[in-house]
Design an enzyme around this catalytic site. Structure first.
Site, PDB file in Angstrom:
ATOM      1  CG  HIS A 156     120.530  -0.364   9.794  1.00 39.92           C
ATOM      2  ND1 HIS A 156     121.838   0.213   9.141  1.00 39.92           N
ATOM      3  CD2 HIS A 156     121.117   0.136  11.588  1.00 39.92           C
ATOM      4  CE1 HIS A 156     122.279   0.820   9.821  1.00 39.92           C
ATOM      5  NE2 HIS A 156     122.940   0.479  10.954  1.00 39.92           N
TER       6      HIS A 156
ATOM      7  CG  HIS B 217     121.912   3.975   1.503  1.00 44.62           C
ATOM      8  ND1 HIS B 217     122.440   5.387   1.988  1.00 44.62           N
ATOM      9  CD2 HIS B 217     122.457   3.304   1.782  1.00 44.62           C
ATOM     10  CE1 HIS B 217     122.540   5.227   3.244  1.00 44.62           C
ATOM     11  NE2 HIS B 217     123.385   4.146   3.294  1.00 44.62           N
TER      12      HIS B 217
ATOM     13  CG  ASP C 229     122.773  -4.397   3.983  1.00 44.28           C
ATOM     14  OD1 ASP C 229     123.500  -5.129   4.617  1.00 44.28           O
ATOM     15  OD2 ASP C 229     121.925  -3.842   4.261  1.00 44.28           O
TER      16      ASP C 229
HETATM   17  N1  ACO Z   1     111.894  -0.456  -3.078  1.00 42.04           N
HETATM   18  C1  ACO Z   1     111.060  -0.357  -3.407  1.00 42.04           C
HETATM   19  N2  ACO Z   1     111.047   0.638  -3.435  1.00 42.04           N
HETATM   20  C2  ACO Z   1     111.752   1.817  -2.260  1.00 42.04           C
HETATM   21  C3  ACO Z   1     112.414   1.071  -2.120  1.00 42.04           C
HETATM   22  C4  ACO Z   1     113.020  -0.436  -2.020  1.00 42.04           C
HETATM   23  N3  ACO Z   1     113.845  -1.102  -0.933  1.00 42.04           N
HETATM   24  N4  ACO Z   1     114.106   2.055  -1.102  1.00 42.04           N
HETATM   25  C5  ACO Z   1     112.329   2.562  -0.948  1.00 42.04           C
HETATM   26  N5  ACO Z   1     111.510   2.877  -2.256  1.00 42.04           N
HETATM   27  C6  ACO Z   1     110.857   3.929  -2.565  1.00 42.04           C
HETATM   28  C7  ACO Z   1     109.995   3.681  -1.479  1.00 42.04           C
HETATM   29  O1  ACO Z   1     108.401   3.647  -1.674  1.00 42.04           O
HETATM   30  C8  ACO Z   1     109.489   5.660  -2.188  1.00 42.04           C
HETATM   31  O2  ACO Z   1     108.451   5.237  -2.796  1.00 42.04           O
HETATM   32  P1  ACO Z   1     107.892   6.407  -3.105  1.00 42.04           P
HETATM   33  O3  ACO Z   1     108.417   8.145  -3.248  1.00 42.04           O
HETATM   34  O4  ACO Z   1     106.860   6.155  -4.400  1.00 42.04           O
HETATM   35  O5  ACO Z   1     106.966   6.185  -1.791  1.00 42.04           O
HETATM   36  C9  ACO Z   1     110.710   5.730  -2.108  1.00 42.04           C
HETATM   37  O6  ACO Z   1     111.892   5.005  -2.647  1.00 42.04           O
HETATM   38  C10 ACO Z   1     111.932   6.757  -0.639  1.00 42.04           C
HETATM   39  O7  ACO Z   1     111.960   5.683   0.049  1.00 42.04           O
HETATM   40  P2  ACO Z   1     111.838   6.178   1.893  1.00 42.04           P
HETATM   41  O8  ACO Z   1     111.049   4.764   2.348  1.00 42.04           O
HETATM   42  O9  ACO Z   1     111.363   7.273   1.516  1.00 42.04           O
HETATM   43  O10 ACO Z   1     113.481   6.508   1.742  1.00 42.04           O
HETATM   44  P3  ACO Z   1     113.885   5.985   2.855  1.00 42.04           P
HETATM   45  O11 ACO Z   1     115.459   7.260   3.232  1.00 42.04           O
HETATM   46  O12 ACO Z   1     113.324   6.788   4.196  1.00 42.04           O
HETATM   47  O13 ACO Z   1     114.831   4.986   3.332  1.00 42.04           O
HETATM   48  C11 ACO Z   1     115.713   3.127   3.113  1.00 42.04           C
HETATM   49  C12 ACO Z   1     115.328   4.241   3.206  1.00 42.04           C
HETATM   50  C13 ACO Z   1     114.829   2.363   4.330  1.00 42.04           C
HETATM   51  C14 ACO Z   1     117.018   2.383   2.971  1.00 42.04           C
HETATM   52  C15 ACO Z   1     114.787   2.196   2.126  1.00 42.04           C
HETATM   53  O14 ACO Z   1     115.464   2.764   0.612  1.00 42.04           O
HETATM   54  C16 ACO Z   1     114.647   0.301   1.901  1.00 42.04           C
HETATM   55  O15 ACO Z   1     113.331   0.330   3.028  1.00 42.04           O
HETATM   56  N6  ACO Z   1     115.041  -0.107   1.525  1.00 42.04           N
HETATM   57  C17 ACO Z   1     115.318  -1.143   1.958  1.00 42.04           C
HETATM   58  C18 ACO Z   1     115.728  -1.957   2.585  1.00 42.04           C
HETATM   59  C19 ACO Z   1     117.392  -2.208   2.844  1.00 42.04           C
HETATM   60  O16 ACO Z   1     118.270  -2.197   1.459  1.00 42.04           O
HETATM   61  N7  ACO Z   1     117.813  -1.808   4.009  1.00 42.04           N
HETATM   62  C20 ACO Z   1     119.457  -1.532   3.832  1.00 42.04           C
HETATM   63  C21 ACO Z   1     120.158  -0.170   3.377  1.00 42.04           C
HETATM   64  S1  ACO Z   1     121.596   0.203   3.972  1.00 42.04           S
HETATM   65  C22 ACO Z   1     121.861  -0.221   5.517  1.00 42.04           C
HETATM   66  O17 ACO Z   1     121.531   0.297   6.079  1.00 42.04           O
HETATM   67  C23 ACO Z   1     123.868  -0.680   5.622  1.00 42.04           C
END
Ligand code: ACO
Length: 375
Positions: free
Chosen positions: A222, A261, A312
């Site tokens: 987050h 996201h 972010d």
């Molecule tokens: N890097 C690499 N792969 C990613 C990333 C990432 N940052 N984000 C998502 N993915 C991939 C996952 O591995 C998954 O791939 P797969 O289907 O091949 O397994 C797919 O994209 C979907 O990801 P999920 O984790 O299921 O998506 P979810 O909606 O649960 O997660 C989240 C969202 C937590 C923000 C995620 O994108 C992430 O971890 N991002 C990095 C952390 C980040 O930047 N957080 C800030 C978010 S904005 C905020 O809160 C203000």
């Protein structure tokens, strides 16, 4: 029992009239109380946006003046809170210090357990006004520097930068900080706001709800992501190294911070659009390399994983260009978001239904109890 929705993905948990996210084809729309984020970014300021979130309407000129004055009057911290900040370990993460100070503020509020509209608005104004002071004071205390007290001649954003750096910020810095606070002020049912609403749904006091929110925001998935983005920018160090860095990270199955996201999956977050523009402007003015490296990373992440940058990602280079230390990034997010958190807590109190979902049990069942000496 219904279908399991892990992470409450796509679940509409409740109604709200605070902010609206709409995915319209190639574009995403974000509105606070019906006003488009791009219009607010262009014409408004943080005090006005905080008023809008709390009261539901844009203020008149007089209302805004009064509100801004009220915030100014509330900026200073009780001496006990300053004492607390001086007693915390200088190695504490500044977000832990903020969370602890909020909890301590609650011990000094005789109306702590009242949740009426008027009392809640008072508490919200108090927290909005004091968040920047807590963050700036703790930072200066841990660095062994003298406190810089709030200056009533400065607006919310200018005063924060002044208290943090100990010198009056330039007009560009103030505008950038203000825009950043506006963009972070609210975002529907994100994890920290939802945590605040879960606490509020039990009619817990506002300080408890805000502690829940701050405790949730710090997580790297987050608001804690921006600090990790900055660590990545420092590690990459040169734009031409971005491609290999990203490719190797993806090959190892690691996440790239600042990308992906839950809501904006294939459409750009409108806040990212604004922050990217701001990061470019500041990087040019400061002649820093952060924007160029960020763009190179964005291109590679799109190429290898087709993911978009989130709020972010470009926040990191904006903050670095404002001279903000990496581990304060999540606190900056919180200073903006406190307006949204408190507006949501008030909305939850006023439309309350206890938030208590069910879990589908998948563990062992019907086991025979064996007394301890027979195990
Ligand atoms: N890097 C690499 N792969 C990613 C990333 C990432 N940052 N984000 C998502 N993915 C991939 C996952 O591995 C998954 O791939 P797969 O289907 O091949 O397994 C797919 O994209 C979907 O990801 P999920 O984790 O299921 O998506 P979810 O909606 O649960 O997660 C989240 C969202 C937590 C923000 C995620 O994108 C992430 O971890 N991002 C990095 C952390 C980040 O930047 N957080 C800030 C978010 S904005 C905020 O809160 C203000």
């Amino acid at each position: 029992m219904g279908e399991v929705a892990d992470g409450l993905k796509d679940i509409v948990a409740s109604e709200s009239s605070i902010s609206r996210i709409e995915l319209e084809g190639e574009e995403a729309v974000l509105e606070y109380r019906g006003y488009n984020i791009h219009d607010l970014a262009k014409h408004s300021n943080y005090e006005e946006v905080a008023y809008l979130l709390l009261y539901g309407e844009l203020p008149t000129k007089t209302e805004l003046e009064l509100f801004s004055e009220e915030l100014k009057e509330r900026r200073e911290l009780p001496p006990q809170v300053v004492g607390l900040l001086t007693h915390l370990s200088p190695f504490s993460h500044p977000m832990v210090a903020l969370r602890t100070a909020v909890s301590y503020l609650g011990t000094m509020d005789r109306n702590i357990s009242y949740t009426s509209h008027e009392i809640s608005i008072e508490k919200a104004k108090n927290l909005i006004a004091k968040f920047p002071t807590i963050v700036a004071y703790f930072h200066r205390i841990r660095m062994g520097e003298k406190l810089v007290h709030p200056d009533d001649s400065l607006n919310h954003s200018a005063n924060f930068l002044y208290m943090l750096h100990g010198e009056e910020p330039t007009e560009t810095m103030v505008k950038a900080m203000d825009l950043d606070f506006i963009l972070h002020a609210d975002h529907e049912f994100n994890a920290s706001t939802f945590a605040a609403r879960v606490a509020a749904s039990t009619l817990a006091d506002m300080y408890a709800c805000v502690v829940a929110a701050t405790g949730t925001l710090i997580g790297p998935l987050h608001g804690g992501a921006a600090q990790r983005v900055m660590e990545m920018l420092r590690e990459v160090a040169l734009p031409w190294r971005a491609d290999q860095y990203v490719r190797e990270k993806i090959e190892r199955g690691e996440r790239i911070m600042g990308f992906g996201h839950r809501v904006y999956r294939s459409v750009m977050d409108p806040r990212t659009v604004e922050l990217k523009r701001l990061a470019e402007k500041l990087s040019k003015e400061k002649e820093s390399k952060w924007f160029e490296i960020s763009v190179a990373i964005e291109e590679s992440v799109r190429k290898y994983k087709n993911l978009l940058p989130n709020v972010d990602f470009y926040s990191a280079s904006v903050y670095a260009n404002l001279g903000i230390p990496d581990d304060l990034f999540v606190n900056i997010f919180a200073i903006g978001r406190i307006a949204g958190w408190t507006a949501h807590i008030i909305e939850q109190y006023e439309t309350n239904t206890l938030i208590r979902p069910r879990a589908r049990y998948v563990g062992a069942t019907g086991r025979k109890y064996i007394p301890i000496d027979e195990r």
